[in-house]
Scaffold this motif. Structure first.
Motif, PDB file in Angstrom:
ATOM      1  N   PHE A  22       0.833  -1.200   0.000  1.00  8.82           N
ATOM      2  CA  PHE A  22       0.000   0.000   0.000  1.00  8.82           C
ATOM      3  C   PHE A  22       0.871   1.255   0.000  1.00  8.82           C
ATOM      4  N   LYS A  23       2.027   1.186   0.656  1.00  8.06           N
ATOM      5  CA  LYS A  23       2.905   2.360   0.724  1.00  8.06           C
ATOM      6  C   LYS A  23       3.477   2.703  -0.654  1.00  8.06           C
ATOM      7  N   GLN A  24       3.987   1.684  -1.366  1.00 12.52           N
ATOM      8  CA  GLN A  24       4.543   1.947  -2.690  1.00 12.52           C
ATOM      9  C   GLN A  24       3.460   2.398  -3.661  1.00 12.52           C
ATOM     10  N   ALA A  25       2.277   1.846  -3.525  1.00 13.46           N
ATOM     11  CA  ALA A  25       1.158   2.293  -4.360  1.00 13.46           C
ATOM     12  C   ALA A  25       0.827   3.749  -4.077  1.00 13.46           C
ATOM     13  N   ALA A  26       0.853   4.124  -2.790  1.00 16.00           N
ATOM     14  CA  ALA A  26       0.573   5.509  -2.413  1.00 16.00           C
ATOM     15  C   ALA A  26       1.614   6.453  -2.995  1.00 16.00           C
ATOM     16  N   ASP A  27       2.881   6.044  -2.948  1.00 10.64           N
ATOM     17  CA  ASP A  27       3.946   6.880  -3.533  1.00 10.64           C
ATOM     18  C   ASP A  27       3.715   7.083  -5.026  1.00 10.64           C
ATOM     19  N   GLU A  28       3.320   6.037  -5.714  1.00 10.92           N
ATOM     20  CA  GLU A  28       3.084   6.121  -7.160  1.00 10.92           C
ATOM     21  C   GLU A  28       1.905   7.032  -7.474  1.00 10.92           C
ATOM     22  N   LEU A  29       0.859   6.955  -6.669  1.00 17.34           N
ATOM     23  CA  LEU A  29      -0.376   7.710  -6.934  1.00 17.34           C
ATOM     24  C   LEU A  29      -0.398   9.077  -6.261  1.00 17.34           C
TER      25      LEU A  29
END
Length: 300
Positions: A22-29
């Motif tokens: 979820f953290k890496q997804a948040a960084d991407e988005l």
């Protein structure tokens, strides 16, 4: 009326599933991990199906989540292609291809007029590069690659094998200098192209000759600069015969000698794309044209 989840929820799920974070997804988005978690939970509630297994420090996809991701990524790929073609390129279809620089100059560009005769409506964007580009990340639809084939997960088709020959400037042999066979190379500087998979030692060994000591070496990364150095009379180079054709035909370079060599499994050129892009009509049109190109024009 279509019953679909919101795009924001689908994007959050796709990014989180791809990264399994979820953290890496948040960084991407460019949002917070809590926002991603909220969107994913909202999607699971709407679908009435758990998509992730949640642990203390990691997440994993459920079977349903993995199946949903596979289908969703195909849909996202189609949306990305459609958006890129429409927004970036306007009317008409654009197909992008990566090609090694010297192959582009010597083999592809001289033949492009026949492509436009068959497909006047298509637009070509060609990236001249020695790198193996990532098709989605670098926004290329297909490529011509140099190597031994077998790129995992990609669609590749053989075009032609590399055919190497020694070349030099006629001026290099002025004053009675002899270059009638490999044994005469000891009097000349050898020029190398670093990215070529067949080098002087391979070529000579395949013809039954041992390593030959020479007065010096000159190395380049790109064949374009190798040819410039040979034209300037800086030494003798081992080059792809297709690349040399225009210079040989004009008499700017000569082939001083040739060996009957057996290199075994030779490096070759391949048309390469993803299975997804291969389903595109515009990529198929370019592929069909390239596959039918004769290996070479008449070569000296």
């Amino acid at each position: 009326m279509r019953r679909l989840p919101t795009l924001s929820a689908l994007r959050a799920f796709e990014a989180a599933a791809r990264h399994l974070s979820f953290k890496q997804a948040a960084d991407e988005l460019c949002v917070t991990p809590a926002a991603v978690s909220h969107q994913v939970q909202k999607l699971e509630d709407e679908l009435k199906t758990p998509l992730f297994r949640r642990f203390n420090r990691r997440v994993a996809l459920t079977d349903s989540g993995a199946k949903y991701l596979t289908r969703l990524r195909l849909a996202f790929d189609d949306m990305e292609d459609a958006t890129r073609d429409l927004v970036q390129h306007g009317e008409g279809e654009m197909v992008s291809m990566a090609v090694p620089p010297m192959l582009l100059k010597s083999w592809l560009v001289p033949r492009l007029s026949s492509f436009y005769q068959q497909h006047p409506q298509l637009k070509l964007r060609i990236a001249d590069t020695l790198r193996y580009l990532e098709f989605d990340k670098d926004q290329v639809d297909c490529a011509i690659r140099y190597g031994f084939g077998g790129w995992e997960g990609l669609h590749s088709e053989y075009l032609f094998a590399e055919d190497m020959c020694p070349v030099c400037s006629p001026a290099l042999l002025e004053g009675g200098k002899q270059l009638q066979g490999p044994e005469d190379l000891q009097h000349f500087r050898l020029i190398y192209t670093e990215r070529r998979l067949v080098q002087w030692d391979n070529y000579l060994a395949s013809g039954g000759y041992d390593h030959i000591r020479t007065p010096g070496q000159l190395w380049f990364l790109n064949s374009i600069h190798t040819f410039q150095a040979v034209l300037e009379g800086l030494g003798v180079a081992l080059v792809n015969r297709i690349f040399a054709a225009e210079y040989l035909q004009r008499g700017e370079l000569i082939i001083p000698f040739e060996l009957e060599s057996n290199l075994g499994h030779q490096p070759s050129y391949y048309f390469v794309t993803t299975e997804h892009h291969m389903r595109s009509a515009k990529v198929q049109a370019l592929r069909d044209w390239i596959i039918k190109i004769p290996e070479r024009r008449e070569l000296p």
